[in-house]
Design an enzyme around this catalytic site. Structure first.
Site, PDB file in Angstrom:
ATOM      1  N   ASP A  61       0.869  -1.175   0.000  1.00 30.07           N
ATOM      2  CA  ASP A  61       0.000   0.000   0.000  1.00 30.07           C
ATOM      3  C   ASP A  61       0.903   1.220   0.000  1.00 30.07           C
ATOM      4  OD1 ASP A  61      -1.716   2.115   0.458  1.00 30.07           O
ATOM      5  OD2 ASP A  61      -2.509   1.359   2.361  1.00 30.07           O
ATOM      6  N   VAL A  62       1.067   1.867  -1.156  1.00 30.26           N
ATOM      7  CA  VAL A  62       2.042   2.962  -1.255  1.00 30.26           C
ATOM      8  C   VAL A  62       1.655   4.166  -0.409  1.00 30.26           C
ATOM      9  CG1 VAL A  62       2.844   2.253  -3.541  1.00 30.26           C
ATOM     10  CG2 VAL A  62       0.993   3.949  -3.345  1.00 30.26           C
ATOM     11  N   ASN A  88       4.146   4.760 -10.419  1.00 32.40           N
ATOM     12  CA  ASN A  88       2.950   4.705 -11.255  1.00 32.40           C
ATOM     13  C   ASN A  88       1.641   4.573 -10.492  1.00 32.40           C
ATOM     14  OD1 ASN A  88       1.301   3.890 -13.774  1.00 32.40           O
ATOM     15  ND2 ASN A  88       1.190   2.052 -12.499  1.00 32.40           N
ATOM     16  N   TYR A 156      -7.944  14.276  -8.776  1.00 31.47           N
ATOM     17  CA  TYR A 156      -6.966  13.656  -9.663  1.00 31.47           C
ATOM     18  C   TYR A 156      -6.070  14.722 -10.279  1.00 31.47           C
ATOM     19  CZ  TYR A 156      -5.078  10.662 -13.374  1.00 31.47           C
ATOM     20  OH  TYR A 156      -4.238   9.969 -14.219  1.00 31.47           O
ATOM     21  N   LYS A 160      -1.954  15.363  -9.885  1.00 36.24           N
ATOM     22  CA  LYS A 160      -1.052  15.259 -11.033  1.00 36.24           C
ATOM     23  C   LYS A 160      -0.290  16.557 -11.270  1.00 36.24           C
ATOM     24  CE  LYS A 160      -1.783  10.969 -11.862  1.00 36.24           C
ATOM     25  NZ  LYS A 160      -0.699   9.985 -11.611  1.00 36.24           N
TER      26      LYS A 160
END
Length: 251
Positions: A61-62, A88, A156, A160
């Site tokens: 789990d990053v 990613n 999102y 980014k």
């Protein structure tokens, strides 16, 4: 095979872009650690890489720094060094009005997309700084949303845009350790995340239009090119997109 004798880590390697890049790197001879939440999906990626490929699936789990630290402990034990991190792992929210977005969803997306990328990059810096020969490469998955948003995509798009700042900052900080940091911005690669584009997606003027997509394998090719450069060269930003998608100009 340009990656023979080198070691890579791909996060979000259980599907989509992460899987495509992991398979491309394995095809270039890299030993590839596959990180993601679902071990069964990572093992499927490993199977697709073939029996000759050296892969290491690790459930991670990053968004959890302890989980990321455990991942890098496995890397040290199994690989001994890290030449490439493809940062990613990411997620999106359903397209809802910004005023209706639950706080929990915002925190979840920031946790995976931004915090997770930082935690993995930080651990990679520590490993690449200490190893001999020193250095390595980090490639962050940005997105065309790092340049221009879609409607109803605040969490999102915000993450980014933040990845772009992270890439620039890490690129400067990595120079003294021969760590090269770049970003690939992807537009409309055909993955489960973009299946909705075949039904039509909301445009800036409110219309719903079907958008062209491209084979996700093109992303693997792009990342392999960035990874192939010597550490005294870098691609800070590379955009790979479906040629006819609405992005350049008015589409």
């Amino acid at each position: 095979m340009r990656g023979k004798g080198k070691f890579a880590l791909v996060t979000g390697a259980g599907s989509g872009v992460g899987r495509a890049v992991a398979l491309a790197l394995a095809g270039e001879g890299y030993a590839v650690a596959l990180a993601g939440r679902r071990l069964d999906a990572l093992e499927e990626t490993a199977s697709l890489a073939g029996a000759e490929a050296r892969t290491l699936p690790v459930s991670t789990d990053v968004s959890n720094p302890d989980s990321v630290n455990a991942l890098f402990e496995r890397l040290r034990a199994e690989f001994g060094r890290l030449d490439l991190l493809f940062n990613n792992a990411g997620m999106n929210a359903p397209g809802v009005l910004v005023e209706d977005l639950p706080a929990e969803k915002w925190l979840e997306i920031v946790g995976v997309n931004l915090n997770g990328s930082f935690f993995c990059a930080q651990a990679a810096f520590r490993m690449m700084k200490e190893q001999s020969p020193q250095g390595g490469r980090i490639i962050n998955n940005g997105s065309i949303s790092a340049h221009a948003p879609r409607p109803d995509s605040a969490p999102y798009t915000a993450t980014k845009h933040a990845i772009t700042g992270l890439t620039k900052s890490l690129s400067l900080d990595g120079r003294k350790y021969d760590i090269a940091v770049g970003q690939v911005d992807i537009g409309n690669a055909a993955t489960p995340m973009t299946q909705r584009m075949q039904r039509g997606v909301k445009q800036a003027d409110g219309r719903v239009e079907v958008e062209p997509t491209m084979d996700v394998a093109n992303v693997g090719t792009a990342v392999c090119y960035m990874a192939s450069l010597p550490l005294d060269a870098n691609v800070p930003f590379l955009t790979v997109m479906a040629n006819k998608m609405p992005f350049i100009g008015r589409g």
